[in-house]
Design a protein around this motif. Structure first.
Motif, PDB file in Angstrom:
ATOM      1  N   THR A  77       0.938  -1.295   0.129  1.00 54.34           N
ATOM      2  CA  THR A  77       0.056   0.080   0.066  1.00 54.34           C
ATOM      3  C   THR A  77       1.030   1.229  -0.088  1.00 54.34           C
ATOM      4  N   THR A  78       0.437   2.267  -0.616  1.00 50.52           N
ATOM      5  CA  THR A  78       0.965   3.510  -0.383  1.00 50.52           C
ATOM      6  C   THR A  78       0.816   4.394   0.769  1.00 50.52           C
ATOM      7  N   LYS A  79      -0.272   3.816   1.285  1.00 50.12           N
ATOM      8  CA  LYS A  79      -0.944   4.759   2.567  1.00 50.12           C
ATOM      9  C   LYS A  79      -0.287   4.161   4.031  1.00 50.12           C
ATOM     10  N   SER A  80       0.143   5.082   4.690  1.00 50.18           N
ATOM     11  CA  SER A  80       0.965   4.673   6.166  1.00 50.18           C
ATOM     12  C   SER A  80      -0.033   4.034   6.977  1.00 50.18           C
ATOM     13  N   ASN A  81      -1.423   4.498   7.043  1.00 45.29           N
ATOM     14  CA  ASN A  81      -2.177   4.167   7.851  1.00 45.29           C
ATOM     15  C   ASN A  81      -2.724   2.656   7.566  1.00 45.29           C
ATOM     16  N   GLN A  82      -2.543   2.076   6.283  1.00 44.51           N
ATOM     17  CA  GLN A  82      -3.038   0.987   6.081  1.00 44.51           C
ATOM     18  C   GLN A  82      -1.753   0.046   6.068  1.00 44.51           C
ATOM     19  N   ALA A  83      -0.560   0.457   6.290  1.00 48.36           N
ATOM     20  CA  ALA A  83       0.486  -0.520   6.611  1.00 48.36           C
ATOM     21  C   ALA A  83       0.280  -1.498   7.617  1.00 48.36           C
ATOM     22  N   SER A  84       0.951  -2.594   7.821  1.00 45.33           N
ATOM     23  CA  SER A  84       0.987  -3.710   8.818  1.00 45.33           C
ATOM     24  C   SER A  84       2.227  -3.636   9.748  1.00 45.33           C
ATOM     25  N   SER A  85       2.381  -3.718  10.702  1.00 43.75           N
ATOM     26  CA  SER A  85       3.500  -4.073  11.589  1.00 43.75           C
ATOM     27  C   SER A  85       4.040  -5.462  11.777  1.00 43.75           C
ATOM     28  N   PHE A  86       5.220  -5.494  11.395  1.00 40.09           N
ATOM     29  CA  PHE A  86       5.784  -7.066  11.116  1.00 40.09           C
ATOM     30  C   PHE A  86       6.744  -7.104  12.272  1.00 40.09           C
ATOM     31  N   ASN A  87       7.064  -8.343  12.828  1.00 45.31           N
ATOM     32  CA  ASN A  87       7.978  -8.439  13.926  1.00 45.31           C
ATOM     33  C   ASN A  87       9.112  -9.445  13.253  1.00 45.31           C
ATOM     34  N   THR A  88      10.096  -9.649  14.108  1.00 45.29           N
ATOM     35  CA  THR A  88      11.480 -10.290  13.711  1.00 45.29           C
ATOM     36  C   THR A  88      11.900 -11.061  14.728  1.00 45.29           C
ATOM     37  N   ASP A  89      12.636 -11.928  14.615  1.00 37.02           N
ATOM     38  CA  ASP A  89      13.463 -12.945  15.393  1.00 37.02           C
ATOM     39  C   ASP A  89      14.935 -12.466  15.269  1.00 37.02           C
ATOM     40  N   GLY A  90      15.123 -11.548  14.346  1.00 37.10           N
ATOM     41  CA  GLY A  90      16.616 -11.110  14.181  1.00 37.10           C
ATOM     42  C   GLY A  90      17.239 -11.472  12.701  1.00 37.10           C
TER      43      GLY A  90
END
Length: 1015
Positions: free
Chosen positions: A245-258
């Motif tokens: 998406t080009t809209k920040s408010n539609q972006a999702s937050s992702f996690n990482t294990d490194g």
């Protein structure tokens, strides 16, 4: 382990409603049964036990916690006048064991020895902020599971594990793990990088991993964000995909294990991966994308890493690692190994390859749940079998088996043998008999296989992997005494002494058994011999033994015994038929024939009754007896055996069968004769390795199941007794699509005889094995109806309001629900709509009777166009033919439909088993459709009909004071408090005598249809 895990301690909580008044509440625990399993897989991220290496070695220890207890020293002490051996709780530790990473020069005397200098190819350790990487030179390496743990006092404790999965993370340099705020590359580990179009190409594209977890990159004049997308469908399961998406408010937050990136939703994780076309996707096995910090310069180190398959002979995966492909991982699955094998090749000079090792493990588990005992004629021509539970390390009823055979089978020189090591995790042992190359992970000590292997897996690697399973699960000899597997008798209650001891376990060996005085003898028996104690040893071992070591024993043992005797006697079976349903509705037809249950009793050859708990029958006897009773039309005998819904053999001693001789028949033959959902109730201690076979519990009050139970939809079902499933077993119900005009897509009516674990806040059930998810609802008991729409003489439709089943961990068995299908995966081959699987559930006895086959559910009240209306829910396990009349609502097209709308060709509604319908007791019989509404009912005229008092007959009493309401239950019930707008304020379940106080603002409320005023 998680924050709700209470570990290895069993807790009891006692609740007493009047404890605060009397001060004391007491309960005597006479006995309880604990069922345990050690079959769960678990993951270990292995790290060295040291932080640096002062020199290179050829064997490195990687310790891990076994989750077993190391008690420490045990000494005799006197506490409050009682002297006994005790351990001090402050000395208790978690038992540790070591994985070993080594090359061949790290092996000394047949065993890999940590710290062995060898050729020094294990050269360096590095830390990236999360994981410890091991720097390796060119060589072939093995990672081997531990076989012993060293406890306090330098005591060896045998342990055993199998590797079932492995992941090797490789790098040509130790770079810092990524973290929020970094600029990163997302790579496939093969020199390709993910771009804004979610394609992996050779062009490096930098992404910003923001502090809020959002991932973004520049594409032309736009900022492109990653987005987690949920794709819902009325016609199929909900799916999840990766988008932009080009809209920040539609972006999702992702996690990482490194190293990897994933989106987390509840307990589910969706890992960014790549498919075979180089397109970003979720959860592609062995194709997880790797995130690397773009600010870290890649090393020039180049090498090839190879992972070998489970046999250790063939390369499973090979990866070229270099500056353009500096890091990645290799994953292996479906292993049953003592070790994994990998190879590093192509390094030059002082270059090193860095690896991080992760494994998925299972504990070696020799604890089977049932076992066969066979008796063979002296000639060896004929054999009879029975199957017994193997509880508490004994076989049979309270550790005794009285094996009875017919007189014509012989009276002297018969031979006993033990066969059939049964467990859910028995590899392919009891799968499809037509499959070639079957394998059993279990074997008997002193079986033909055991004598061949002779406790040396390494010398017989091919036999261990592929030996004929029938030679592993039969033993014709028994031990004369128990094997002393630990030293607990040294400090048991009543012993004296002043020494210091440590708990020691001994791994079984035949040499040690003989040293202890044990011998193995054939089991030749005669009629009239007394009970003889027989001892058995069962082993579980790794199947693929690829480690080059020669002395470790990747095997673990369990010890069983039984008192066994032979009785030669003939019995005559008598069958009593009990009608349970007078008719049934099955697909496409109404069956006017009655359905029955069967109970077997015995007489001797002189026609004298045999006391309960004695005697036997064999399968063929029962099959012939049923056929004869049907033919001669004995009292209550059904029209055919398929109309038998249960077979009760729980009051005899045993039920014999023969796998090879049709004269005696098999239990599978008997089961195939009966109804599709027939239950076989077996005597205490006796079972069979078949679905729907259960065993009388030790208490005799109910039955337990060591097998799965499978319920066939749309076919009659009846359980005369309750059944508890062990944690390792599950009850399975496969909902089929209802043919002929039913257009259900989103909702179904459902009644199940077993408990289903649900989310206490939402009433939802998620089952990943078959990709199913749904939510349980019940019709509101008051203020049920709204939004009535009139058309001419009748009300065209109205809304019926439903609420999710919340506040409880499990659903109520034998109660009808309306279920919303949140996710499903219809199997076209057998028209399965969804599947319910529940481990460790309880099947409650069916409350239906011959005269009342319907099971009443909730009663719902409200007004439709000002007319007080009451609906009652009725469920059925036999199906029901309901006359076409006013006020009958059946489920179809995702709503409840009046039977009056049936085609004129039909005069009855056919409701199939495991479903329900609603009947109108009074009120608006002329309604045609009841729509399902999950909204709050804002029509408040319903409160005018509320009563203003509650009595014990209503199930509760109440008192309303300023700002609060107190409810006291006079019977077990579920309370529902609603405000004047129909909104649910509080819902809870109360036991008889329990009191609940709820703080409420002043106003008018409804409690289960009773009007309450709070000042």
């Amino acid at each position: 382990m998680n924050n709700t895990d209470m570990g290895n301690i069993l807790y009891f909580k006692q609740e007493h409603p009047n404890a605060g008044q009397s001060g004391l509440a007491k309960v005597d625990i006479v006995s309880f049964v604990i069922t345990f399993e050690c079959t769960e897989k678990f993951n270990e991220n292995l790290k060295p036990g040291v932080t640096t290496l002062t020199r290179g070695v050829s064997c490195l220890a990687l310790p891990f916690q076994t989750q077993r207890v190391d008690l420490g020293s045990i000494k005799q002490e006197t506490v409050k006048g009682y002297t006994s051996y005790k351990y001090w709780y402050k000395n208790v530790q978690d038992l540790k064991a070591d994985f070993l990473l080594y090359d061949k020069s790290g092996i000394v005397g047949g065993t890999a020895k940590p710290g062995t200098a060898g050729d020094g190819n294990i050269a360096k350790l590095g830390f990236d902020g999360t994981n410890t990487y091991i720097g390796l030179k060119n060589n072939t390496y093995w990672l081997e599971t531990p076989t012993d743990a060293v406890a306090q006092g330098e005591v060896n404790i045998p342990v055993g594990y199998r590797i079932v999965g492995a992941r090797l993370v490789y790098a040509n340099n130790v770079a810092q793990n990524i973290k929020n705020g970094d600029n990163i590359y997302i790579t496939d580990g093969k020199g390709n990088y993910m771009n804004a179009s979610l394609k992996f190409t050779a062009t490096k594209v930098e992404w910003n991993y923001a502090t809020d977890g959002k991932l973004s990159t520049k594409s032309e004049n736009s900022t492109v964000y990653l987005r987690h997308i949920e794709n819902s469908s009325w016609l199929g399961p909900t799916t999840y995909s990766l988008g932009t998406t080009t809209k920040s408010n539609q972006a999702s937050s992702f996690n990482t294990d490194g190293t990897t990136l994933f989106y987390r939703s509840g307990s589910n994780s969706y890992i960014i991966s790549y498919d075979s076309n180089g397109k970003a996707a979720y959860n592609i096995t062995q194709s997880n994308a790797i995130a690397v910090n773009s600010a870290v310069t890649s090393s020039d180190n180049s090498f090839t890493v190879r992972m070998f398959d489970k046999t250790g002979n063939n390369v499973a995966q090979e990866v070229a690692v270099n500056k353009d492909n500096p890091t990645g991982d290799i994953v292996l699955e479906k292993l049953n190994n003592d070790a994994i094998k990998f190879q590093i090749e192509g390094l030059t000079g002082d270059q090193l390859a860095y690896v991080c090792l992760q494994v998925q493990l299972e504990a070696l588990n020799p604890y089977i749940d049932k076992m066969d005992i066979s008796c063979t004629e002296p000639s060896g021509e004929k054999k009879l079998k029975n199957q017994y539970l193997a509880d508490d390390f004994t076989i049979g009823t309270n550790g005794k088996v009285d094996f009875a055979v017919p007189k014509n089978f012989g009276t002297t020189g018969l031979h006993f043998a033990f066969e059939g090591l049964h467990h859910k995790n028995a590899d392919e042992t009891y799968g499809d008999p037509t499959v070639v190359g079957k394998h059993s992970r279990y074997h008997f000590v002193k079986s033909e296989y055991y004598d061949l292997i002779n406790e040396n897996l390494q010398a017989h690697r091919s036999e261990a992997a592929d030996h004929d399973y029938t030679k592993k699960i039969e033993v014709k000899v028994a031990g004369t005494q128990a094997f002393k597997c630990n030293n607990s008798d040294t400090f048991k209650a009543g012993t004296t002494g002043d020494g210091t001891y440590y708990y020691v376990e001994n791994r079984y060996s035949n040499a040690a058994y003989i040293t202890q005085g044990g011998t193995w003898n054939k089991m030749v028996v005669n009629n009239g011999d007394d009970y003889v104690k027989r001892y058995l040893v069962v082993c579980d071992e790794t199947r693929y033994n690829i480690a080059p070591t020669t002395t470790p024993r990747h095997a673990f043992y369990a010890y069983y015994s039984t008192d066994l005797k032979l009785t030669t006697v003939d019995y005559v079976p008598e069958l009593t038929y009990t009608k349970v349903y007078k008719d049934a509705v099955v697909p496409n037809t109404y069956d006017a024939n009655y359905y029955v249950g069967v109970k077997v009793s015995l007489k001797d050859t002189d026609n004298k009754p045999i006391p309960e708990g004695e005697g036997y029958v064999y399968a063929k006897q029962i099959i012939k007896k049923i056929a004869k009773d049907v033919e001669t039309k004995v009292t209550n005998a059904p029209v055919n055996a398929k109309h038998i819904l249960y077979f009760d053999a729980s009051n005899i001693k045993s039920l014999l069968f023969s796998d090879a001789d049709p004269t005696w028949g098999t239990l599978a033959d008997l089961k195939a004769q009966l109804g599709d959902n027939a239950l076989l109730y077996m005597p205490e201690g006796v079972t069979a390795n078949l679905k729907n076979v259960v065993t009388k519990s030790l208490s005799g009050d109910d039955f337990v199941s060591e097998n799965d139970i499978e319920l066939v939809d749309q076919q009659p079902f009846f359980a005369p007794y309750s059944i508890r499933l062990n944690a390792a077993n599950e009850v399975v119900y496969k909902r089929k699509v209802t043919l002929n005009h039913n257009e259900t897509k989103k909702w179904v009516s459902l009644m199940l005889p077993f408990t289903v674990a649900v989310d206490t806040e939402t009433g939802s059930y998620v089952q990943t094995k078959d990709n199913c998810a749904f939510t349980f609802y019940t019709m509101n008991t008051d203020n049920t109806f709204s939004n009535a729409q009139e058309t001419g003489e009748y009300i065209y439709e109205a809304d019926a309001h439903f609420s999710p089943f919340t506040g409880q961990f499990v659903t109520q068995p034998n109660k009808a629900y309306v279920v919303s299908i949140d996710q499903m995966e219809e199997t076209n081959s057998d028209k399965v709509l969804f599947v319910v699987r529940q481990s460790g559930s309880t099947i409650e006895a069916t409350p239906a009777t011959l005269t009342q086959p319907l099971i009443q559910g909730e009663t719902a009240t409200g007004k439709i166009k000002g007319e007080a209306t009451t609906l009652v829910n009725y469920g059925s396990y036999c199906g029901v033919k309901v006359p076409k009349t006013e006020g009958i609502f059946y489920f179809n097209k995702d709503k409840f439909i009046s039977s009056l709308l049936l085609d004129e060709r039909f005069q009855d509604v056919y409701v199939l088993p495991f479903r329900s319908y609603y009947a109108c007791q009074n009120g608006a019989n002329n309604v045609r459709y009841l729509n399902i509404s999950l909204e709050q009912n804002t029509e408040t005229s319903w409160i005018d009909n509320a009563t203003e008092t509650a009595t014990a007959s209503a199930g509760f009493m109440f008192s309303a004071e300023t700002g609060k309401l107190t409810i006291t239950a006079t019977k077990d019930l579920r309370t529902n408090i609603r405000n004047i707008n129909g909104q649910t304020i509080d819902t809870t379940s109360l036991k008889a005598g329990e009191t609940r106080t709820v703080a409420l603002p002043s106003g008018i409320y409804m409690v289960n249809g009773t009007k309450v005023v709070v000042r």
